[in-house]
Motif scaffolding. Sequence first.
Motif, mmCIF file in Angstrom:
data_model
loop_
_atom_site.group_PDB
_atom_site.id
_atom_site.type_symbol
_atom_site.label_atom_id
_atom_site.label_comp_id
_atom_site.label_asym_id
_atom_site.label_seq_id
_atom_site.Cartn_x
_atom_site.Cartn_y
_atom_site.Cartn_z
ATOM 1 N N TYR A 253 0.844 -1.190 0.000
ATOM 2 C CA TYR A 253 0.000 0.000 0.000
ATOM 3 C C TYR A 253 0.886 1.248 0.000
ATOM 4 O O TYR A 253 2.020 1.220 0.454
ATOM 5 C CB TYR A 253 -0.951 -0.003 1.211
ATOM 6 C CG TYR A 253 -0.377 0.553 2.486
ATOM 7 C CD1 TYR A 253 -0.515 1.907 2.788
ATOM 8 C CD2 TYR A 253 0.309 -0.243 3.397
ATOM 9 C CE1 TYR A 253 0.018 2.439 3.952
ATOM 10 C CE2 TYR A 253 0.833 0.276 4.561
ATOM 11 C CZ TYR A 253 0.690 1.619 4.834
ATOM 12 O OH TYR A 253 1.229 2.154 5.981
ATOM 13 N N HIS A 376 8.263 4.184 -2.214
ATOM 14 C CA HIS A 376 8.315 3.790 -0.803
ATOM 15 C C HIS A 376 9.510 4.391 -0.083
ATOM 16 O O HIS A 376 9.888 3.920 0.993
ATOM 17 C CB HIS A 376 8.253 2.274 -0.666
ATOM 18 C CG HIS A 376 6.943 1.721 -1.164
ATOM 19 N ND1 HIS A 376 5.757 1.899 -0.484
ATOM 20 C CD2 HIS A 376 6.626 1.073 -2.309
ATOM 21 C CE1 HIS A 376 4.764 1.352 -1.183
ATOM 22 N NE2 HIS A 376 5.263 0.852 -2.307
ATOM 23 N N LYS A 395 9.436 8.531 4.685
ATOM 24 C CA LYS A 395 10.023 8.146 3.391
ATOM 25 C C LYS A 395 10.894 9.294 2.882
ATOM 26 O O LYS A 395 10.722 10.432 3.289
ATOM 27 C CB LYS A 395 8.898 7.853 2.385
ATOM 28 C CG LYS A 395 7.925 6.790 2.878
ATOM 29 C CD LYS A 395 7.049 6.242 1.764
ATOM 30 C CE LYS A 395 5.828 7.063 1.523
ATOM 31 N NZ LYS A 395 4.906 6.381 0.551
HETATM 32 N N1 LIG Z 1 7.851 11.777 3.123
HETATM 33 C C1 LIG Z 1 6.721 11.183 3.534
HETATM 34 N N2 LIG Z 1 6.805 10.071 4.306
HETATM 35 C C2 LIG Z 1 5.682 9.455 4.732
HETATM 36 C C3 LIG Z 1 4.404 9.968 4.413
HETATM 37 C C4 LIG Z 1 4.341 11.137 3.602
HETATM 38 O O1 LIG Z 1 3.258 11.646 3.282
HETATM 39 N N3 LIG Z 1 5.516 11.711 3.176
HETATM 40 N N4 LIG Z 1 3.277 9.318 4.851
HETATM 41 C C5 LIG Z 1 3.408 8.414 6.008
HETATM 42 C C6 LIG Z 1 2.254 7.569 6.171
HETATM 43 S S1 LIG Z 1 0.826 8.317 6.671
HETATM 44 C C7 LIG Z 1 2.327 6.219 5.996
HETATM 45 S S2 LIG Z 1 1.021 5.233 6.439
HETATM 46 C C8 LIG Z 1 3.526 5.576 5.452
HETATM 47 C C9 LIG Z 1 3.173 4.733 4.249
HETATM 48 O O2 LIG Z 1 4.308 4.147 3.693
HETATM 49 P P1 LIG Z 1 4.177 3.388 2.305
HETATM 50 O O3 LIG Z 1 3.585 4.350 1.323
HETATM 51 O O4 LIG Z 1 5.536 2.908 1.953
HETATM 52 O O5 LIG Z 1 3.232 2.225 2.552
HETATM 53 O O6 LIG Z 1 4.485 6.520 5.066
HETATM 54 C C10 LIG Z 1 4.673 7.580 5.956
HETATM 55 N N5 LIG Z 1 5.802 8.341 5.504
#
Ligand SMILES: Nc1nc2c(c(=O)[nH]1)N[C@H]1C(S)=C(S)[C@@H](COP(=O)(O)O)O[C@H]1N2
Length: 534
Positions: A253, A376, A395
Amino acid sequence: MGGVSTEGTPDTEPADPPRGRRTRVLRLAAAAATGLAAAAAAVGTGELVAAFTGPDASPVLAVGSAAIDLTPTPLKEYAVRTFGTNDKPVLLGGIHLTMAALAVVAGLVALRRPALGAGIVGAFGAVGVWAALSRPTATAADALPSLAAGLAGAAVLHLLARRLRTASPRSGAPAAPGPARRTLLAATGGTVAAAALAGVGGRRLADSRQDVGAARGAVRLPPPVRPAAALPRGVHPGVAGLTPFTTANGDFYRVDTALTLPRIDPRRWSLRVHGLVDRPLLLSFDDLLQQPLEELDATLVCVSNEVGGTYASTTRWLGVPIAGLLRRAGVRPGADQLLGRSKDGMTIGTPMDALLDGRRGLLALAMDGEPLPVAHGFPCRTVVPGLYGYTSATKWLVDLEVTTFAAHDPYWVRRGWDRTGTVRTASRIDVPAPFARVPAGDVTVAGTAWATHRGIAAVEVRTDGGPWTQARLATDAGPDLWRQWTYEWRGARPGTHRIEVRATDTAGAVQTEERTPPFPSGATGLHSTVVTVT
Ligand SMILES: Nc1nc2c(c(=O)[nH]1)N[C@H]1C(S)=C(S)[C@@H](COP(=O)(O)O)O[C@H]1N2
Ligand SMILES: [Mo]
């Protein structure tokens, strides 16, 4: 524009009423077209300039990103719930439609007042400049695409509107000869074509300048010094249609606020570890590869996951233990938050307790045996078992600051979400699918449950509100992972039936029946599936 008179012949006849109306309609349509052409010129110019300043500064994307940040939480929840991963195309579509509507207005206004019409188009550019500069990672150069877009759009509308006024004056006045109209048509069409070329070319150029596929392909992952044990046999009960235990990278996801994925060349990447530490660190990607790498099998869950939803996935992560890095840096007393910052300006705060209580938080460099996919977090992200992604899984990580919650509210906490983000116990029925038709008799029910870092102790199922019965748990692969289960529903009779599931974590807490939405600390309530037995 045609049909008003024979080509080249001045139309000097007094306009009879129906024909006058037709001319007026054509004139308004032409005005609307000049507005749209001007908007196209603006967008195309913006994309082209953004190829050089960075794609996020393109006017449309900058406005989109600003809109995402400004969207009130309930609306954002609604968008994620309604459109899922399509929320971004829907947002961009909405922006394009709004722009088109305003462009038509600008075109019509310019018919009477070219300068005012041009001013409206210029104002779009100003909104773009504001949006681009409001991004957390903005530099002054990010204003350029929208500035150029606004100027190009305004200039185009001004020129086209003036031509339109000569080619097709207001009724009563003699119309201009055909060539003037043909020039206008050519100028409008030419503008749109040039704008499309600039826009598509700009995007292509941006993509090629930003391609990190080769750099990602060149990453050589060293073997882990602490490999994960092979997954025990029987973690997946082998029921057809049941979610695979390990999620393929392509099926993992994805949830983030990024309209364009940050593209980071690992050779130019570095990670700063600083703040309330005795010895700040600056680490290159190679530095990380030379650390003793560890594997971790863990399930990642999103706080926005609805009851029964699919925003949870499982993989084998490879990376550097965060606790070790923090020890190297020397965390000062009083620090209670590790704040991750991403290339795109996201901030995610992890409670320091969760990093130092013995659980295995990683600076992850790889998942499922490959460098992180760009979507990711390539080249590096955090992962911490037991916490939702929004408090643990930055991320495109570029900075780790040891700080306090008192000193800094991260992105989601500022929007009212819980600062800790402990994953709630959840369970889901995967088989039978909702509204499936199944033959009467014995029916196999199967699903997935998680209470990450606590672990699942029991899963129970009931049908039609009857007594809860223990499901059979698949082999346990550890508390950081989800746990699958099956249940043999004996003697199902024809008709419509409701199957419900609930899980208990290893602390003995049974999932509550009470329904709450994901905001502000994760959904609660039981998943149920309605099936027809035939
Ligand atoms: N840079 C960054 N990291 C992020 C986010 C984001 O919007 N930007 N969303 C977070 C959220 S809400 C989730 S649930 C996870 C999802 O990681 P995935 O997309 O690898 O499943 O990343 C997190 N890290
Ligand atoms: Mo999330």
